[in-house]
Structures are given as C-alpha cells and as structure tokens.
Design a protein around this motif. Structure first.
Motif, PDB file in Angstrom:
ATOM      1  N   ALA A   1       4.685  -2.375  -6.917  1.00 43.08           N
ATOM      2  CA  ALA A   1       3.291  -2.746  -6.663  1.00 43.08           C
ATOM      3  C   ALA A   1       2.779  -2.069  -5.393  1.00 43.08           C
ATOM      4  O   ALA A   1       1.647  -1.577  -5.346  1.00 43.08           O
ATOM      5  CB  ALA A   1       3.167  -4.261  -6.548  1.00 43.08           C
ATOM      6  N   LYS A   2       3.625  -2.006  -4.386  1.00 41.81           N
ATOM      7  CA  LYS A   2       3.243  -1.355  -3.131  1.00 41.81           C
ATOM      8  C   LYS A   2       3.004   0.135  -3.336  1.00 41.81           C
ATOM      9  O   LYS A   2       2.051   0.704  -2.790  1.00 41.81           O
ATOM     10  CB  LYS A   2       4.333  -1.577  -2.085  1.00 41.81           C
ATOM     11  CG  LYS A   2       3.999  -1.031  -0.704  1.00 41.81           C
ATOM     12  CD  LYS A   2       5.113  -1.364   0.289  1.00 41.81           C
ATOM     13  CE  LYS A   2       4.779  -0.811   1.681  1.00 41.81           C
ATOM     14  NZ  LYS A   2       5.860  -1.145   2.655  1.00 41.81           N
ATOM     15  N   ARG A   3       3.863   0.773  -4.153  1.00 38.41           N
ATOM     16  CA  ARG A   3       3.698   2.206  -4.417  1.00 38.41           C
ATOM     17  C   ARG A   3       2.417   2.476  -5.203  1.00 38.41           C
ATOM     18  O   ARG A   3       1.721   3.455  -4.956  1.00 38.41           O
ATOM     19  CB  ARG A   3       4.910   2.744  -5.179  1.00 38.41           C
ATOM     20  CG  ARG A   3       6.175   2.827  -4.343  1.00 38.41           C
ATOM     21  CD  ARG A   3       7.343   3.380  -5.145  1.00 38.41           C
ATOM     22  NE  ARG A   3       7.108   4.764  -5.568  1.00 38.41           N
ATOM     23  CZ  ARG A   3       7.928   5.442  -6.370  1.00 38.41           C
ATOM     24  NH1 ARG A   3       9.026   4.852  -6.845  1.00 38.41           N
ATOM     25  NH2 ARG A   3       7.658   6.689  -6.700  1.00 38.41           N
ATOM     26  N   ILE A   4       2.100   1.596  -6.151  1.00 37.69           N
ATOM     27  CA  ILE A   4       0.866   1.758  -6.924  1.00 37.69           C
ATOM     28  C   ILE A   4      -0.342   1.618  -6.003  1.00 37.69           C
ATOM     29  O   ILE A   4      -1.295   2.422  -6.071  1.00 37.69           O
ATOM     30  CB  ILE A   4       0.801   0.730  -8.070  1.00 37.69           C
ATOM     31  CG1 ILE A   4       1.844   1.072  -9.142  1.00 37.69           C
ATOM     32  CG2 ILE A   4      -0.605   0.692  -8.689  1.00 37.69           C
ATOM     33  CD1 ILE A   4       1.955   0.045 -10.252  1.00 37.69           C
ATOM     34  N   ARG A   5      -0.320   0.625  -5.119  1.00 41.16           N
ATOM     35  CA  ARG A   5      -1.437   0.444  -4.188  1.00 41.16           C
ATOM     36  C   ARG A   5      -1.556   1.626  -3.236  1.00 41.16           C
ATOM     37  O   ARG A   5      -2.672   2.054  -2.884  1.00 41.16           O
ATOM     38  CB  ARG A   5      -1.268  -0.860  -3.410  1.00 41.16           C
ATOM     39  CG  ARG A   5      -1.540  -2.118  -4.248  1.00 41.16           C
ATOM     40  CD  ARG A   5      -1.628  -3.348  -3.379  1.00 41.16           C
ATOM     41  NE  ARG A   5      -0.317  -3.726  -2.840  1.00 41.16           N
ATOM     42  CZ  ARG A   5       0.498  -4.604  -3.393  1.00 41.16           C
ATOM     43  NH1 ARG A   5       0.155  -5.203  -4.529  1.00 41.16           N
ATOM     44  NH2 ARG A   5       1.662  -4.897  -2.837  1.00 41.16           N
ATOM     45  N   ALA A   6      -0.415   2.173  -2.819  1.00 43.93           N
ATOM     46  CA  ALA A   6      -0.434   3.324  -1.914  1.00 43.93           C
ATOM     47  C   ALA A   6      -1.048   4.557  -2.579  1.00 43.93           C
ATOM     48  O   ALA A   6      -1.553   5.455  -1.895  1.00 43.93           O
ATOM     49  CB  ALA A   6       0.984   3.646  -1.445  1.00 43.93           C
ATOM     50  N   GLU A   7      -1.012   4.604  -3.909  1.00 38.83           N
ATOM     51  CA  GLU A   7      -1.596   5.722  -4.639  1.00 38.83           C
ATOM     52  C   GLU A   7      -3.054   5.464  -5.006  1.00 38.83           C
ATOM     53  O   GLU A   7      -3.670   6.251  -5.729  1.00 38.83           O
ATOM     54  CB  GLU A   7      -0.786   5.997  -5.916  1.00 38.83           C
ATOM     55  CG  GLU A   7       0.618   6.527  -5.662  1.00 38.83           C
ATOM     56  CD  GLU A   7       0.626   7.936  -5.091  1.00 38.83           C
ATOM     57  OE1 GLU A   7      -0.439   8.600  -5.122  1.00 38.83           O
ATOM     58  OE2 GLU A   7       1.683   8.378  -4.617  1.00 38.83           O
ATOM     59  N   GLY A   8      -3.589   4.348  -4.513  1.00 40.30           N
ATOM     60  CA  GLY A   8      -4.987   4.055  -4.785  1.00 40.30           C
ATOM     61  C   GLY A   8      -5.233   3.214  -6.010  1.00 40.30           C
ATOM     62  O   GLY A   8      -6.370   3.115  -6.482  1.00 40.30           O
ATOM     63  N   GLY A   9      -4.177   2.585  -6.551  1.00 40.53           N
ATOM     64  CA  GLY A   9      -4.320   1.770  -7.743  1.00 40.53           C
ATOM     65  C   GLY A   9      -4.094   0.300  -7.482  1.00 40.53           C
ATOM     66  O   GLY A   9      -3.766  -0.119  -6.365  1.00 40.53           O
TER      67      GLY A   9
ATOM     68  N   ALA B   1      -5.529   8.877  -5.276  1.00 38.76           N
ATOM     69  CA  ALA B   1      -4.174   9.354  -5.021  1.00 38.76           C
ATOM     70  C   ALA B   1      -4.101  10.707  -4.322  1.00 38.76           C
ATOM     71  O   ALA B   1      -3.461  10.824  -3.273  1.00 38.76           O
ATOM     72  CB  ALA B   1      -3.380   9.383  -6.338  1.00 38.76           C
ATOM     73  N   PRO B   2      -4.729  11.758  -4.850  1.00 42.26           N
ATOM     74  CA  PRO B   2      -4.588  13.060  -4.203  1.00 42.26           C
ATOM     75  C   PRO B   2      -5.467  13.238  -2.971  1.00 42.26           C
ATOM     76  O   PRO B   2      -5.355  14.251  -2.279  1.00 42.26           O
ATOM     77  CB  PRO B   2      -5.011  14.033  -5.309  1.00 42.26           C
ATOM     78  CG  PRO B   2      -5.983  13.259  -6.115  1.00 42.26           C
ATOM     79  CD  PRO B   2      -5.490  11.849  -6.095  1.00 42.26           C
ATOM     80  N   ALA B   3      -6.345  12.264  -2.689  1.00 44.66           N
ATOM     81  CA  ALA B   3      -7.282  12.412  -1.574  1.00 44.66           C
ATOM     82  C   ALA B   3      -6.905  11.582  -0.352  1.00 44.66           C
ATOM     83  O   ALA B   3      -7.482  11.765   0.725  1.00 44.66           O
ATOM     84  CB  ALA B   3      -8.686  12.017  -2.033  1.00 44.66           C
TER      85      ALA B   3
ATOM     86  N   ALA C   1       0.654  18.431 -12.591  1.00 45.94           N
ATOM     87  CA  ALA C   1       1.184  17.608 -11.512  1.00 45.94           C
ATOM     88  C   ALA C   1       0.172  17.522 -10.375  1.00 45.94           C
ATOM     89  O   ALA C   1      -0.630  18.427 -10.166  1.00 45.94           O
ATOM     90  CB  ALA C   1       2.495  18.201 -11.002  1.00 45.94           C
ATOM     91  N   GLY C   2       0.216  16.392  -9.663  1.00 42.08           N
ATOM     92  CA  GLY C   2      -0.616  16.263  -8.476  1.00 42.08           C
ATOM     93  C   GLY C   2      -1.780  15.307  -8.599  1.00 42.08           C
ATOM     94  O   GLY C   2      -2.404  14.964  -7.604  1.00 42.08           O
ATOM     95  N   GLY C   3      -2.095  14.846  -9.789  1.00 37.63           N
ATOM     96  CA  GLY C   3      -3.217  13.940  -9.975  1.00 37.63           C
ATOM     97  C   GLY C   3      -2.798  12.484 -10.103  1.00 37.63           C
ATOM     98  O   GLY C   3      -1.630  12.134  -9.954  1.00 37.63           O
ATOM     99  N   GLY C   4      -3.780  11.625 -10.401  1.00 38.29           N
ATOM    100  CA  GLY C   4      -3.501  10.207 -10.520  1.00 38.29           C
ATOM    101  C   GLY C   4      -2.573   9.874 -11.667  1.00 38.29           C
ATOM    102  O   GLY C   4      -1.713   8.997 -11.560  1.00 38.29           O
ATOM    103  N   ASN C   5      -2.719  10.581 -12.801  1.00 39.03           N
ATOM    104  CA  ASN C   5      -1.831  10.348 -13.937  1.00 39.03           C
ATOM    105  C   ASN C   5      -0.387  10.656 -13.571  1.00 39.03           C
ATOM    106  O   ASN C   5       0.533   9.895 -13.878  1.00 39.03           O
ATOM    107  CB  ASN C   5      -2.252  11.234 -15.117  1.00 39.03           C
ATOM    108  CG  ASN C   5      -3.547  10.791 -15.756  1.00 39.03           C
ATOM    109  OD1 ASN C   5      -3.548  10.042 -16.719  1.00 39.03           O
ATOM    110  ND2 ASN C   5      -4.665  11.252 -15.217  1.00 39.03           N
TER     111      ASN C   5
END
Length: 349
Positions: A308-316, A233-235, A65-69
């Motif tokens: 889509a907003k949540r994905i962008r917020a995670e850096g994707g 995401a984690p940074a 847990a905690g990474g981009g995946n």
C-alpha cells in the motif's frame, strides 16, 4: 472465428480438468456481463491445485517502461512471485495506444500463464476509440481484481504562467488553438482526460500525444510543451525538485499525496473528474480456481502496509475487489468513456 472459439473452449476445458476443485469441476471465471452470474459458485476462493503454476507467469504491460502502468505492474509482480511460488515476469509490449499488448493477452491461451495489467485506457476507452482495437473488454478477458486507482493530474512547466484550472481555461480562450497540452498516447487516460477537459471547458487547445509517458515527461521538463495531463508516478521526482508544478488533481477529492493541490472541481471546472483504475486480467476462459487463487493473493498483498505504501508513493491509492466487482467497474467506465468518444466523434489512429 468459430474454429478459434472452439479451440479456446477445448483449451479452457483441458486446463480446468487439470486443476482440481472442491466440487470436482471448474467454473469458468470472467467474461460475464455485469449483473449476470455463471451459476452457483462454491463459497470462498477455491484452491488451484499443485499443477499450477509450474513455470513462470508473464504479466504483460501494454505500454513502455516508465509510466504508471509499468509502476503498478512491478509493485505486484514482485509480491505475486512469492505468493504463487513461481516468478512473475513483467513484459512491456507498447504500441497502438495499448492495443498491441492487450490484444496479445486476449488471444493467449487461457491457462493462467499470461496475465494483463489493465487500466481504464485499454479496458474502457480503446474498444470504442479504435475501430481496429481487436478485443472486447467484456468477452475476451476474465477480470481478476482491482489493485489501485490513480487520479490524472494537470502538470505544468514552471515557466507556464497559469496557476489554477481557471487560469488555464482563461488563457486558452484568450488564444484559441495556441496553447499545446501534452498527453500520453491516444486512448490513454491522460489523452482522454485532455479531450474531456477541452469539451467540458469549451476551449480550443492543441493536444500533443506522445508514444509514452517517459518522452512526455522529458519534453515537459524541458519546456518543449508547457502543460500536460498525466499520472503522478513519473512526475513525482520532478515535482519534488520543483522542475514541474501540479496545477490540479482530477479526482473529486484532494489526493492525500498532494494535500495542498486543489481539485479541478474546486479550482475552475465544477464536477470534473478523471481517475484511472488499475487491475489484473487473464484471457477469457481461464479456469475459475486459477482466477480465484490470483485474486486472493492480489487482495492479500495490496492490503499489506508495504505494498500500500509503494502504491501511494507512485501516486496511487490501494484498492481491492472481487473479479465480479472488477468486471462491473470495467462496464461502468466503458459506458462513460465510450459516450464521450461518440459525442465528440473521436477516432484513434
């Protein structure tokens, strides 16, 4: 092996017969080489019927847990729960550079109750990097669909003097082998990006792979490793707090979330690119109506502004595809990264 193959076919046939289709038969999805077809298919997604799902679905993330995946999985799991009418449970099974969790899905029953959060590292790097990966990305899975892309970024502790990719390359050439670059586990996108960076820039640096993104970020923020390749995401929190700095993004174009951060191409390494692709997969032989139903739900939710907003917020960046398009994507990426593995003679532990 032959007995196991026969058992899987029987299980797949039994599952298909339990799921009615428009034509009275289920076509097996996925597992076809890119560019080949399993034969004429009914137009549009076919209903999976009331028999599936009748219990919770497990979405395996082959990393801690905690990474981009993990971030991508939890974004879609919540919404798929509502779309499928059964809870989608995220199960983190880290280890082996992602091989353990990925292999577990390859060997799971093809009944739609075990899914995989796939990404470039596990689907397009590991099979050639690890002699004992234990799965074939083209034969052992039924691709469901893409959900996002995420560029790898070059991160640095604030004390690290280099400000551009050209600065990093110059510093490495001035002190061969003395600069340490942190990465996530061997075989992951961050690790392979670092290997590609070394080869492309012609530099000698020491790579320091970590078991997970969390430990890597902790050591980077603590200054124990000066620079690292990783995902956003984690940074993000540390970037906003200015306890980490982004030197460059590894995509061909600047990333909307970091419009002021240059690409590697424009800041010292022409033509360089490393972007991770995330998607869902099921074991090979999963009935086509189930694959189609999950794909339809996945495409619908990724296209919503909320997801889509949540994905962008995670850096994707949000991305959708058909199962066939995802299969072709895996094929292209595997050819790219396996060529690097062979050229450099890389081997996973």
């Amino acid at each position: 092996m032959r007995a196991e193959f026969s058992r899987r076919r029987v299980l797949a046939l039994a599952a298909a017969l339990a799921v009615p289709t428009a034509g009275g038969a289920a076509a097996q999805g996925g597992g076809q080489p890119a560019g080949q077809s399993a034969g004429p298919q009914p137009a549009g997604p076919q209903p999976a019927g009331p028999q599936w799902p009748t219990r919770p679905v497990t979405l395996i993330v082959p990393f801690p847990a905690g990474g981009g995946n993990d971030a991508m999985a939890r974004i879609v799991a919540d919404k798929l729960t509502g779309a499928l009418g059964q809870q989608v449970l995220v199960d983190n099974r880290g280890g082996g550079g992602g091989n353990i969790g990925t292999r577990a899905v390859a060997r799971a029953q093809p009944d739609g109750y075990t899914l995989l959060l796939g990404h470039t590292g596990t689907m397009s790097v590991n099979p050639s990097l690890f002699a004992g990966a234990g799965y074939d990305p083209r034969k052992d899975f039924s691709p469901i669909g893409l959900m996002a892309t995420m560029p790898v970024v070059l991160l640095a502790h604030p004390s690290f003097p280099a400000r551009t990719v050209a600065d990093v390359i110059a510093a490495a050439k001035a002190a061969p082998g003395r600069i340490s670059i942190g990465t996530s586990a061997v075989g992951t996108g961050g690790y392979m990006t670092a290997e590609l960076f070394k080869a492309s820039a012609g530099i000698d640096v020491t790579l320091v792979p970590y078991k997970g993104t969390g430990p890597l970020m902790n050591d980077l923020v603590g200054g124990h490793v000066p620079v690292a390749f990783g995902v956003l995401a984690p940074a993000l929190g540390n970037i906003e707090a200015k306890t980490l700095r982004v030197i460059a993004v590894m995509s061909r174009e600047r990333f909307p979330l970091l419009p002021d951060v240059p690409t590697a191409d424009e800041s010292g390494l022409p033509g360089f690119e490393s972007v991770l692709h995330y998607g869902l997969l099921a074991p090979a032989g999963t009935p086509q109506p189930i694959v189609a139903r999950i794909n339809a739900a996945l495409q619908a939710l990724v296209k919503t502004e909320e997801v889509a907003k949540r994905i962008r917020a995670e850096g994707g960046a949000p991305l959708t595809s058909t199962p066939e398009e995802y299969a072709a994507d895996i094929d292209r990426e595997e050819k790219k990264w396996s060529a690097l593995v062979r050229r450099l003679g890389l081997k996973g532990d």
